[in-house]
Design a protein around this motif. Structure first.
Motif, short mmCIF file in Angstrom:
data_model
loop_
_atom_site.label_atom_id
_atom_site.label_comp_id
_atom_site.label_asym_id
_atom_site.label_seq_id
_atom_site.Cartn_x
_atom_site.Cartn_y
_atom_site.Cartn_z
N GLU A 57 41.75 33.00 36.45
CA GLU A 57 40.80 33.90 37.12
C GLU A 57 40.86 35.07 36.01
OE1 GLU A 57 41.56 33.83 41.94
OE2 GLU A 57 42.41 35.57 40.73
N ASN A 58 39.63 35.68 36.09
CA ASN A 58 39.51 37.11 35.42
C ASN A 58 40.08 38.20 36.22
OD1 ASN A 58 38.99 39.10 33.36
ND2 ASN A 58 36.67 39.03 33.78
N TYR A 59 41.19 38.42 36.44
CA TYR A 59 41.98 39.03 37.49
C TYR A 59 41.61 40.44 37.33
CZ TYR A 59 45.27 41.36 40.51
OH TYR A 59 45.89 41.85 41.50
N THR A 63 39.34 43.72 42.66
CA THR A 63 38.95 42.74 43.47
C THR A 63 40.12 41.85 44.06
OG1 THR A 63 38.75 41.33 41.37
CG2 THR A 63 36.87 42.48 42.07
N HIS A 67 39.63 37.33 45.25
CA HIS A 67 38.20 37.77 45.14
C HIS A 67 37.83 37.96 43.56
CE1 HIS A 67 37.63 38.11 49.62
NE2 HIS A 67 38.61 38.99 49.44
N SER A 68 38.67 37.70 42.64
CA SER A 68 38.38 37.96 41.22
C SER A 68 37.66 36.69 40.82
CB SER A 68 39.77 37.97 40.32
OG SER A 68 40.31 39.07 40.79
N LYS A 69 36.94 36.79 39.71
CA LYS A 69 36.06 35.80 39.08
C LYS A 69 36.98 34.73 38.58
CE LYS A 69 32.27 34.75 35.75
NZ LYS A 69 31.42 35.58 34.80
N TRP A 70 36.62 33.34 38.90
CA TRP A 70 37.35 32.07 38.51
C TRP A 70 36.72 31.79 37.11
CZ3 TRP A 70 41.28 29.63 40.70
CH2 TRP A 70 41.40 28.35 40.07
N VAL A 71 37.75 31.51 36.18
CA VAL A 71 37.07 31.32 34.74
C VAL A 71 37.93 29.88 34.41
CG1 VAL A 71 36.81 33.71 34.09
CG2 VAL A 71 39.30 32.63 33.89
#
Length: 318
Positions: A57-59, A63, A67-71
């Motif tokens: 993730e882009n922890y 968030t 809920h952080s963006k999955w990369v």
């Protein structure tokens, strides 16, 4: 006839169950203590592995983990395209290999020498003095090294006094000397402590084997070569397999405390890289990815080393 056989099997199963329950009742204290350690290991060793999700993730702190963006594998791709990380892997692996080789050899040699002591009091004194450095923190050890290897330290004074050098040697400013200094620090700190296991293995060897070797005309070296070393061979192999997993655990404190800008290219390890990116630059995802890489490679090394030892010598860890 069939009914009799089935009844006998049922009775045997019931007896086994009763015996098992009795044994469990007898060992209830040990089971309770074992349960405490199992729970402790699960909470502090396995439960935190959920944090590995950050590597994919882009922890962000705002968030959170869920809920952080999955990369996906983007962080791992960045790691292996980063020249600095590749140098860090080289440094960690080389220092880990040097530490493993020299600490193992010195511990075995020291244990054999201790076993050859005939004076029991002298043996106990030497053994006690030898493993005391193990209990010193790395801050104290690196402080001793800094004082001894400084421009006005005892090492430079001795080198100048005996005419080996004209001017003091800047030990911590020469990249080629950093790995030997780190290796020496580990050897000095851990040799006595590591030798305890080998010394225990030596004392478990049957004395009759030494008597038989004496009858055959073997001297001290002959006994060491033909009795002592083969006797502790299984211990050496098992410990080597276990320690192979620490090749990428070359250390953090000693490199961080002794390192500086002049030797940064050879002093940084994976742990320092994780600290730099994970905490100093708040990129927890990249730091976690580097930590996962180290853990996975360590597991692979242990499995491969175990299989090689199994095929070559028959000894194995699992």
């Amino acid at each position: 006839m069939k009914g009799t056989l089935s009844m006998s099997k049922t009775v045997a199963k019931q007896k086994k169950t009763v015996i098992t329950r009795k044994e469990l009742a007898k060992q209830k204290v040990l089971i309770a203590w074992s349960a405490v350690f199992v729970i402790y290991g699960f909470i502090f060793c396995y439960l935190p592995l959920a944090g590995w999700l950050m590597a994919f993730e882009n922890y962000k702190n705002k968030t959170g983990l869920l809920h952080s963006k999955w990369v996906g594998l983007e962080k791992f791709k960045f790691l292996f395209s980063d020249v600095t990380f590749l140098k860090v892997i080289r440094n960690t692996f080389c220092m880990g290999t040097l530490n493993l080789i020299f600490t193992t050899l010195t511990a075995i040699i020291f244990a054999i020498l201790l076993n050859e002591f005939r004076l029991l009091r002298a043996k106990k004194v030497v053994q006690t003095i030898s493993y005391l450095p193990h209990f010193l923190s790395w801050i104290i050890v690196t402080g001793i090294l800094n004082d001894a290897l400084s421009s006005t330290g005892i090492i430079n004074e001795l080198l100048i006094k005996f005419g080996l050098v004209k001017d003091s040697v800047p030990f911590f400013s020469i990249p080629a000397l950093f790995w030997p200094i780190v290796t020496f620090a580990h050897v000095w700190k851990e040799t006595g402590w590591n030798a305890i296991i080998y010394l225990s293995a030596i004392t478990s060897i049957d004395p009759c084997l030494y008597e038989a070797a004496s009858i055959d005309g073997a001297g001290r070296w002959g006994k060491i070569k033909n009795v002592t070393l083969p006797g502790i061979r299984p211990t050496i192999i098992i410990l080597l397999i276990m320690n192979m997993g620490n090749l990428l655990n070359a250390g953090f404190e000693v490199q961080y405390l002794l390192g500086n800008g002049l030797v940064k290219s050879v002093s940084d390890t994976i742990d320092i890289y994780v600290l730099t990116w994970g905490i100093s630059q708040n990129d927890y995802s990249l730091g976690t990815a580097a930590g996962i890489f180290k853990s996975v490679v360590s597991i692979v090394i242990i499995v491969v080393a175990n299989q090689i030892a199994k095929r070559r010598s028959g000894e194995r860890l699992f």
